[in-house]
Scaffold this active site. Structure first.
Site, mmCIF file in Angstrom:
data_model
loop_
_atom_site.group_PDB
_atom_site.id
_atom_site.type_symbol
_atom_site.label_atom_id
_atom_site.label_comp_id
_atom_site.label_asym_id
_atom_site.label_seq_id
_atom_site.Cartn_x
_atom_site.Cartn_y
_atom_site.Cartn_z
ATOM 1 N N ARG A 59 -16.660 4.910 5.734
ATOM 2 C CA ARG A 59 -15.594 4.160 5.064
ATOM 3 C C ARG A 59 -14.433 3.817 6.005
ATOM 4 N NH1 ARG A 59 -14.848 4.401 -0.860
ATOM 5 N NH2 ARG A 59 -16.850 5.036 -1.663
ATOM 6 N N GLU A 106 0.854 -1.199 0.000
ATOM 7 C CA GLU A 106 0.000 0.000 0.000
ATOM 8 C C GLU A 106 0.894 1.254 0.000
ATOM 9 O OE1 GLU A 106 -3.270 1.009 -0.207
ATOM 10 O OE2 GLU A 106 -2.454 3.013 0.125
ATOM 11 N N GLN A 107 0.540 2.207 -0.872
ATOM 12 C CA GLN A 107 1.371 3.420 -0.973
ATOM 13 C C GLN A 107 1.263 4.316 0.258
ATOM 14 O OE1 GLN A 107 0.025 5.730 -4.317
ATOM 15 N NE2 GLN A 107 -2.008 6.074 -3.481
ATOM 16 N N ASP A 137 -11.611 -0.946 -9.054
ATOM 17 C CA ASP A 137 -11.472 0.302 -9.819
ATOM 18 C C ASP A 137 -10.247 0.291 -10.733
ATOM 19 O OD1 ASP A 137 -13.728 1.282 -8.644
ATOM 20 O OD2 ASP A 137 -12.796 3.065 -7.789
ATOM 21 N N TYR A 156 -27.758 9.864 3.950
ATOM 22 C CA TYR A 156 -28.046 8.720 4.835
ATOM 23 C C TYR A 156 -27.264 8.798 6.142
ATOM 24 C CZ TYR A 156 -24.013 6.387 2.372
ATOM 25 O OH TYR A 156 -22.809 6.057 1.809
HETATM 26 C C1 LIG Z 1 -18.534 9.708 -4.457
HETATM 27 C C2 LIG Z 1 -18.411 8.210 -4.473
HETATM 28 C C3 LIG Z 1 -19.322 7.429 -3.773
HETATM 29 C C4 LIG Z 1 -19.263 6.023 -3.831
HETATM 30 N N1 LIG Z 1 -20.173 5.277 -3.134
HETATM 31 C C5 LIG Z 1 -20.109 3.919 -3.194
HETATM 32 C C6 LIG Z 1 -21.044 3.103 -2.487
HETATM 33 O O1 LIG Z 1 -21.920 3.612 -1.769
HETATM 34 N N2 LIG Z 1 -20.950 1.742 -2.596
HETATM 35 C C7 LIG Z 1 -19.976 1.150 -3.365
HETATM 36 O O2 LIG Z 1 -19.920 -0.089 -3.456
HETATM 37 N N3 LIG Z 1 -19.069 1.898 -4.040
HETATM 38 C C8 LIG Z 1 -19.105 3.255 -3.976
HETATM 39 N N4 LIG Z 1 -18.185 4.003 -4.633
HETATM 40 C C9 LIG Z 1 -17.129 3.322 -5.404
HETATM 41 C C10 LIG Z 1 -16.029 2.790 -4.493
HETATM 42 O O3 LIG Z 1 -15.523 3.820 -3.670
HETATM 43 C C11 LIG Z 1 -14.875 2.237 -5.316
HETATM 44 O O4 LIG Z 1 -15.381 1.497 -6.388
HETATM 45 C C12 LIG Z 1 -14.002 1.343 -4.438
HETATM 46 O O5 LIG Z 1 -13.358 2.113 -3.446
HETATM 47 C C13 LIG Z 1 -12.976 0.623 -5.288
HETATM 48 O O6 LIG Z 1 -12.204 -0.186 -4.461
HETATM 49 P P1 LIG Z 1 -10.754 -0.614 -4.931
HETATM 50 O O7 LIG Z 1 -10.237 -1.498 -3.853
HETATM 51 O O8 LIG Z 1 -10.794 -1.123 -6.322
HETATM 52 O O9 LIG Z 1 -9.895 0.742 -5.004
HETATM 53 P P2 LIG Z 1 -9.592 1.806 -3.879
HETATM 54 O O10 LIG Z 1 -10.593 1.729 -2.770
HETATM 55 O O11 LIG Z 1 -9.420 3.099 -4.578
HETATM 56 O O12 LIG Z 1 -8.201 1.329 -3.274
HETATM 57 C C14 LIG Z 1 -7.013 1.440 -4.013
HETATM 58 C C15 LIG Z 1 -5.822 1.392 -3.031
HETATM 59 O O13 LIG Z 1 -4.625 1.307 -3.792
HETATM 60 C C16 LIG Z 1 -3.675 2.196 -3.248
HETATM 61 N N5 LIG Z 1 -2.753 2.557 -4.339
HETATM 62 C C17 LIG Z 1 -3.005 3.332 -5.421
HETATM 63 N N6 LIG Z 1 -1.911 3.413 -6.209
HETATM 64 C C18 LIG Z 1 -0.949 2.677 -5.618
HETATM 65 C C19 LIG Z 1 0.420 2.382 -5.962
HETATM 66 N N7 LIG Z 1 0.985 2.867 -7.078
HETATM 67 N N8 LIG Z 1 1.144 1.580 -5.128
HETATM 68 C C20 LIG Z 1 0.561 1.078 -3.984
HETATM 69 N N9 LIG Z 1 -0.710 1.346 -3.616
HETATM 70 C C21 LIG Z 1 -1.453 2.125 -4.424
HETATM 71 C C22 LIG Z 1 -4.516 3.368 -2.742
HETATM 72 O O14 LIG Z 1 -3.818 4.160 -1.794
HETATM 73 C C23 LIG Z 1 -5.727 2.649 -2.164
HETATM 74 O O15 LIG Z 1 -5.506 2.274 -0.827
HETATM 75 C C24 LIG Z 1 -18.241 5.404 -4.594
HETATM 76 C C25 LIG Z 1 -17.289 6.189 -5.286
HETATM 77 C C26 LIG Z 1 -17.376 7.576 -5.223
HETATM 78 C C27 LIG Z 1 -16.368 8.395 -5.999
#
Ligand SMILES: Cc1cc2nc3c(=O)[nH]c(=O)nc-3n(C[C@H](O)[C@H](O)[C@H](O)COP(=O)(O)OP(=O)(O)OC[C@H]3O[C@@H](n4cnc5c(N)ncnc54)[C@H](O)[C@@H]3O)c2cc1C
Length: 384
Positions: free
Chosen positions: A108, A34-35, A291, A213
């Site tokens: 969160r 994790e960064q 994502d 909410y």
């Molecule tokens: C306004 C908003 C509201 C939302 N509401 C919801 C909701 O109600 N329900 C829902 O299911 N989803 C919701 N989402 C979507 C959800 O937040 C994301 O889809 C989710 O966080 C994706 O999870 P992830 O693990 O793929 O990525 P992330 O949660 O973005 O985690 C990525 C991780 O990788 C780390 N990282 C990044 N680059 C590097 C690197 N080069 N080296 C090492 N580490 C790195 C980051 O620091 C982070 O910890 C919402 C999004 C937004 C923008």
């Protein structure tokens, strides 16, 4: 079961932590890179629908989440001007029975703290920002900004919408700005005083909407998330703005919502981005999830849900198909996930989920831990 393959998960977000927790239970040696220097309590709420809770229940996390989050009594859709109720999805014992799990709204930061308990102590390495990958036939070398260069047999890119792993796989491509920003605020429910609100309401306007909410079982913390069009947006990072930003954006809305935004305080504004559909989820020993692979617009509350489901399916594929040559497992993972994620992407772009009576069983009843795996390659489909 003990397995020989070492797996590196890049990113300790929702998807990365869930994936690491499952893979560790399946006997893999997993390290999460994790960064960030540590977990921070990011100021936002998140909706965890039954399809997510079923997956997290397999990790023993449903009870802890029910303690920190709220099970809302309903998801209510209301018209921006008249306040008319357009639709109400009741969330009660009957819906829990039907969907196979509860529906929880949570902070969160609290979700993250619970998720982290599912990962083996010491297996998350903070302060490691990935800058490159060097694949060879049997392994992949991870290159970090701090000079560390560990090797793993399999790399899972769970590093979010600006994924470095994705850049290595697919080339540099910035996320697609949708022309809208998210305005987020969290405040104490005491400020609502004599104007009580329902547990979870989405206010639908012609070109914008606002979701409101509670995030705790005590109903003492309120979360607002507005989606508002803007002519342009420069910063990738969120910026904090005074409450006038939210008040102005929803000035013409119903009195119930005006009262809410007036007491909200500062708002954090960030661009809403996604990426066009693509079907290349892996290459060799490297795969993407969440994502990093398929960010969606936050209008179905499903981006995090897709990351959690990806994590379960990818873990199952690696365990079922074997990890000597992960390419087969990755093909099965993508073929299983692409049709469902594509439908979520389509609905999220349309912004139609729960506006009116909605067929929800296909989404909420899905259980990523028991859903059939698709063994053949999915047909490529058009970009939404
Ligand atoms: C306004 C908003 C509201 C939302 N509401 C919801 C909701 O109600 N329900 C829902 O299911 N989803 C919701 N989402 C979507 C959800 O937040 C994301 O889809 C989710 O966080 C994706 O999870 P992830 O693990 O793929 O990525 P992330 O949660 O973005 O985690 C990525 C991780 O990788 C780390 N990282 C990044 N680059 C590097 C690197 N080069 N080296 C090492 N580490 C790195 C980051 O620091 C982070 O910890 C919402 C999004 C937004 C923008």
């Amino acid at each position: 079961m003990h397995r020989q393959q070492r797996i590196a998960v890049v990113g300790a977000g929702l998807g990365g932590l869930t994936c690491a927790a499952f893979l560790q239970r399946l006997g893999f040696a997993v390290t999460v890179y994790e960064q960030a220097p540590a977990f921070a309590r990011i100021g936002a709420g998140i909706i965890l629908s039954a399809n997510v809770m079923k997956v997290l229940r397999r990790l023993g996390l449903d009870r802890p989440l029910l303690e920190v989050g709220i099970s809302p009594d309903a998801f209510v859709s209301r018209a921006w001007d008249t306040g008319e109720t357009l639709y109400e999805l009741k969330l009660d014992a009957a819906s829990e029975q039907r969907f196979g799990g509860p529906y929880i709204n949570v902070h969160r930061g609290d979700l993250h703290a619970v998720l982290a308990t599912a990962v083996r102590p010491g297996s998350i390495v903070f302060g490691h920002c990935l800058v490159g990958l060097e694949p060879s036939e049997d392994a992949v070398r991870l290159v970090f900004e701090n000079g560390a260069r560990p090797e793993a047999h399999i790399v899972i890119g769970a590093d979010g919408i600006r994924s470095k792993v994705r850049e290595v796989l697919l080339g540099p491509e910035p996320p697609r700005f949708t022309g809208r920003v998210a305005q987020r605020a969290i405040f104490s429910a005491e400020r609502l005083r004599e104007h009580p609100v329902r547990d979870c309401t989405k206010w639908w306007g012609p070109d914008r909407h606002l979701l409101a909410y509670f995030m705790t079982p005590r109903r003492d913390e309120v979360y607002l998330m507005g989606s508002v069009p803007v002519a342009s947006w420069e910063s990738e990072e969120p910026v904090t703005r005074p409450s006038t930003e939210l008040i102005t954006a929803f000035a013409n809305f119903h009195a119930d919502i005006r009262r809410l935004v007036e007491v909200a305080g500062d708002v954090v504004v960030s661009p809403i981005c996604d990426r066009p559909r693509h079907d290349r989820w892996s290459s060799g020993r490297i795969a993407l999830l969440g994502d990093a692979c398929h960010p969606v617009r936050p209008y179905m509350a499903a981006g995090g849900a897709m990351a959690v489901e990806d994590a379960a399916i990818l873990s199952r594929c690696l365990a079922a198909i074997g990890d000597d040559d992960p390419a087969d497992a990755f093909r099965c993972y993508a073929a299983t996930r692409i049709p469902r994620v594509a439908e979520v992407q389509r609905i999220s772009i349309e912004n139609s989920w729960l506006y009116g009576p909605t067929a929800t069983d296909w989404y909420f009843c899905y259980d990523a831990w028991t859903a059939p795996l698709t063994r053949q390659t999915a047909e490529p489909m058009d970009n939404p």
